[in-house]
Design a protein around this motif. Sequence first.
Motif, short mmCIF file in Angstrom:
data_model
loop_
_atom_site.label_atom_id
_atom_site.label_comp_id
_atom_site.label_asym_id
_atom_site.label_seq_id
_atom_site.Cartn_x
_atom_site.Cartn_y
_atom_site.Cartn_z
N ASP A 297 4.86 -8.56 -0.66
CA ASP A 297 4.41 -7.47 -1.21
C ASP A 297 2.91 -7.45 -1.60
O ASP A 297 1.91 -6.49 -1.37
N SER A 298 2.67 -8.53 -2.49
CA SER A 298 1.27 -8.47 -3.18
C SER A 298 0.29 -8.93 -1.90
O SER A 298 -0.90 -8.55 -1.98
N ASP B 209 -0.76 -5.83 0.07
CA ASP B 209 -1.29 -4.81 -0.89
C ASP B 209 -2.76 -4.60 -0.67
O ASP B 209 -3.47 -5.39 -1.00
N GLN C 50 8.77 -1.03 2.44
CA GLN C 50 9.05 -0.39 1.16
C GLN C 50 9.31 0.97 0.89
O GLN C 50 10.04 1.47 0.19
N HIS D 38 1.25 -5.64 7.58
CA HIS D 38 0.95 -4.54 6.51
C HIS D 38 1.75 -3.19 7.13
O HIS D 38 2.33 -2.67 6.12
N GLU E 286 8.56 -11.13 -1.58
CA GLU E 286 7.57 -12.05 -1.70
C GLU E 286 6.12 -11.88 -1.10
O GLU E 286 5.12 -12.43 -1.48
N GLU F 26 -4.85 -4.61 -3.72
CA GLU F 26 -5.27 -6.02 -4.51
C GLU F 26 -6.07 -6.80 -3.92
O GLU F 26 -6.79 -7.56 -4.47
N HIS F 27 -6.17 -6.88 -2.55
CA HIS F 27 -7.29 -7.83 -1.87
C HIS F 27 -8.25 -6.97 -0.88
O HIS F 27 -7.64 -6.33 -0.08
#
Length: 447
Positions: free
Chosen positions: A84-85, A88, A67, A60, A82, A91-92
Amino acid sequence: MTDSDSDLLALDPEALRRRAETALRTARARTHTLTSCVDDHDLTAQHSPLMSPLVWDLAHIGNQEEQWLLRAVGGRQAIRPEIDSVYDAFEHPRAARPSLPLLAPAEARGYVSEVRGRVFDILERIELRGAPLVDAAFAFGMIAQHEQQHDETMLITHQLRRGPTALTAPEPPDTADGAALPDEVLIPGGPFTMGTSTEPWALDNERPAHRRLVPPFYLDTTPVTNGAYARFIADGGYTERRWWTPEGWAHVQEHGLSAPLFWRREGGQWLRRRFGVTEPVAEDEPVLHVSWYEADAYARWAGRRLPSEEEWEKAARHDPATGRSLRHPWGDEDPTPDHANLGQRHLRPARAGSYPRGASPLGVRQLIGDVWEWTSSDFLPYPGFSVFPYPEYSQVFFGPAYKVLRGGSFAVDQVACRGTFRNWDLPIRRQIFSGFRTARDASPEAV
């Protein structure tokens, strides 16, 4: 504007580059220490549902750097879009991160190294002015702070981890003269400048500078100690409902709390677990690993209260002799090992009353370093707040759910710790390196 603010803004590009490079290298050296001292099993394991696997934090760190510094600042093509998510944080939730397709330890190390190499190439060539992200090397400072904040998070994971000792550090210097200090200090009433509009690497929640009128109050000279907190426990602190807020009392009852996290009673004494070592609780150290609810209950029991955020900052920054707000309690210069216990230099707080050279103009000790200090304040924006560079850093957390902590701890690096720096967390949190000091009102005539 403080002298140090103007000095930093006036630095030539080469000096700014070196400052940014040093901050990034310092953070990366610490990241390496935290991730190289255990094997791959420990890196990929989730040691507590409250925390991510160490290898998630590692990748991370690299993904955020990619980024912001490679793509946003450098305009470079993405290396690993691929993932990035996967990395995040919004998101998690932490408890779900072990189930994600995480980079393996060797792959994560290679990724963060590749990103850093390209970042240094950009840093050597970019003009550090002309846009908000690059003015005074802001984005580079932001990423250094981000990495250090995750280093602190990883240190928390190490504290929660079970198993053999993985980290060692020398003991803090014994500079305490607590017995000769007054119990409390009078902070005179009046206005002062809170926050900053000029500190180049300050984050959005620290801005803008504004005037606050603070009535006179008394503040503990040092953080509350383990010995003092043990007296609260012995006096039935965890069994007397009257000391607790309704929410705090419900939390104590639901989870059966009876002492700070990592404490246990054995053989007539309090023991604690600290980075894999079980040891007697040191009575003269600041208490650690207490929630806001516990800090607030202790203050009520002591006939006092937690200081507000503006009271804490006035005590830490206001110089009555000049009327100026300083960067740090001791002045505008960067911290040294003589000023404060920072940067994981030691793995525990120093004794209460340590670091006399780090005292505020009024004589308050250890406002920076050693333990994060809970305040009574909710995490709210300052008047005139503006999101920068993204709302997920501060704005999404504003409101009554989070309480403000100030001052940093032994786990915080100086790049992410200053008199204006604001931390926040839920009032139930105890795994963080949190302590507190108490305050009380003074008569309006006090000066």
